[in-house]
Design a protein around this motif. Structure first.
Motif, short mmCIF file in Angstrom:
data_model
loop_
_atom_site.label_atom_id
_atom_site.label_comp_id
_atom_site.label_asym_id
_atom_site.label_seq_id
_atom_site.Cartn_x
_atom_site.Cartn_y
_atom_site.Cartn_z
N ASP A 17 0.84 -1.20 0.00
CA ASP A 17 0.00 0.00 0.00
C ASP A 17 0.88 1.25 0.00
O ASP A 17 1.64 1.48 0.94
CB ASP A 17 -0.89 -0.03 1.24
CG ASP A 17 -1.88 1.12 1.30
OD1 ASP A 17 -1.83 2.04 0.46
OD2 ASP A 17 -2.73 1.09 2.22
N LYS A 18 0.79 2.06 -1.03
CA LYS A 18 1.65 3.25 -1.17
C LYS A 18 0.96 4.54 -0.72
O LYS A 18 1.61 5.56 -0.53
CB LYS A 18 2.08 3.43 -2.63
CG LYS A 18 2.78 2.22 -3.21
CD LYS A 18 4.19 2.15 -2.78
CE LYS A 18 4.90 1.02 -3.51
NZ LYS A 18 5.83 0.31 -2.71
N LYS A 19 -0.37 4.52 -0.57
CA LYS A 19 -1.11 5.74 -0.22
C LYS A 19 -0.69 6.25 1.16
O LYS A 19 -0.76 5.51 2.15
CB LYS A 19 -2.61 5.47 -0.24
CG LYS A 19 -3.44 6.71 -0.01
CD LYS A 19 -4.91 6.43 -0.12
CE LYS A 19 -5.68 7.70 0.12
NZ LYS A 19 -7.11 7.47 0.14
N ASN A 20 -0.20 7.47 1.22
CA ASN A 20 0.26 8.14 2.44
C ASN A 20 1.52 7.51 3.05
O ASN A 20 1.88 7.84 4.18
CB ASN A 20 -0.84 8.21 3.50
CG ASN A 20 -2.02 9.01 3.03
OD1 ASN A 20 -1.88 10.03 2.36
ND2 ASN A 20 -3.21 8.54 3.35
N LYS A 21 2.17 6.62 2.34
CA LYS A 21 3.38 5.97 2.85
C LYS A 21 4.54 6.96 2.79
O LYS A 21 4.78 7.59 1.76
CB LYS A 21 3.71 4.74 2.01
CG LYS A 21 4.93 3.98 2.50
CD LYS A 21 5.18 2.77 1.61
CE LYS A 21 6.36 1.96 2.10
NZ LYS A 21 6.62 0.80 1.25
N TYR A 61 1.03 1.31 10.33
CA TYR A 61 0.23 0.80 9.21
C TYR A 61 -0.77 -0.21 9.73
O TYR A 61 -0.45 -1.06 10.57
CB TYR A 61 1.11 0.12 8.16
CG TYR A 61 0.28 -0.37 7.01
CD1 TYR A 61 -0.16 0.51 6.04
CD2 TYR A 61 -0.10 -1.70 6.94
CE1 TYR A 61 -0.96 0.07 4.99
CE2 TYR A 61 -0.91 -2.15 5.90
CZ TYR A 61 -1.33 -1.26 4.93
OH TYR A 61 -2.14 -1.68 3.91
N GLY A 66 -4.74 2.05 6.59
CA GLY A 66 -3.52 2.29 5.82
C GLY A 66 -2.44 2.96 6.66
O GLY A 66 -2.37 2.78 7.87
N TRP A 67 -1.60 3.76 6.00
CA TRP A 67 -0.50 4.47 6.67
C TRP A 67 -1.05 5.65 7.44
O TRP A 67 -1.85 6.42 6.92
CB TRP A 67 0.52 4.96 5.65
CG TRP A 67 1.28 3.85 5.03
CD1 TRP A 67 1.10 3.32 3.78
CD2 TRP A 67 2.35 3.10 5.63
NE1 TRP A 67 1.99 2.29 3.57
CE2 TRP A 67 2.76 2.14 4.69
CE3 TRP A 67 2.97 3.16 6.87
CZ2 TRP A 67 3.79 1.24 4.95
CZ3 TRP A 67 3.99 2.26 7.14
CH2 TRP A 67 4.39 1.32 6.18
#
Length: 132
Positions: A17-21, A61, A66-67
């Motif tokens: 998961d890359k969103k907000n990472k 996480y 998510g993040w």
């Protein structure tokens, strides 16, 4: 008394998961499962690092949210090598979201994009817990 059931380093790239990472985690992620002595308890986890901490943000996480920037529940200690993280069974910082006596939490120190470990292994550390 809280008990550390599992503690393992996780490479940030293992979480797809890359969103907000954050772009960089300075020391990788620490994933742990903690058993608390009272369901719904709030505890503090002190994460010690083998090197000085140069970051100023702490991210968690979980599969639902998510993040998350978790810095508001984090204290970067004056020793420069440890971070204290507040977690509540079933609440903030518990990625399983259930008050069941178990806190599950992958997280780590994030910093500037020019340094850190988004493609390397954790530099190592250890944790201690305390109930509030």
């Amino acid at each position: 008394m809280s008990i550390i059931v599992v503690l393992e380093p996780i490479h940030p790239s293992e979480i797809l998961d890359k969103k907000n990472k954050p772009k960089k985690f300075l020391y990788g992620l620490a994933a742990y499962r903690l058993k608390v002595n009272q369901v719904g308890a709030t505890i503090q986890v002190k994460v010690y690092y083998s090197e000085g901490i140069s970051g100023d943000r702490y991210y968690l996480y979980d599969m639902v949210n998510g993040w998350q920037d978790y810095t508001q529940y984090t204290t970067f200690n004056t020793d420069g090598r440890s971070v204290t993280v507040e977690l509540k069974d079933g609440g903030h910082g518990d990625s399983d979201g259930v008050a069941n006596g178990i806190i599950v939490d992958p997280g780590g120190v994030a910093g500037a994009a020019s340094g850190g470990l988004d493609s390397g292994a954790s530099s190592g550390g250890f944790i201690a817990t305390a109930a509030l």
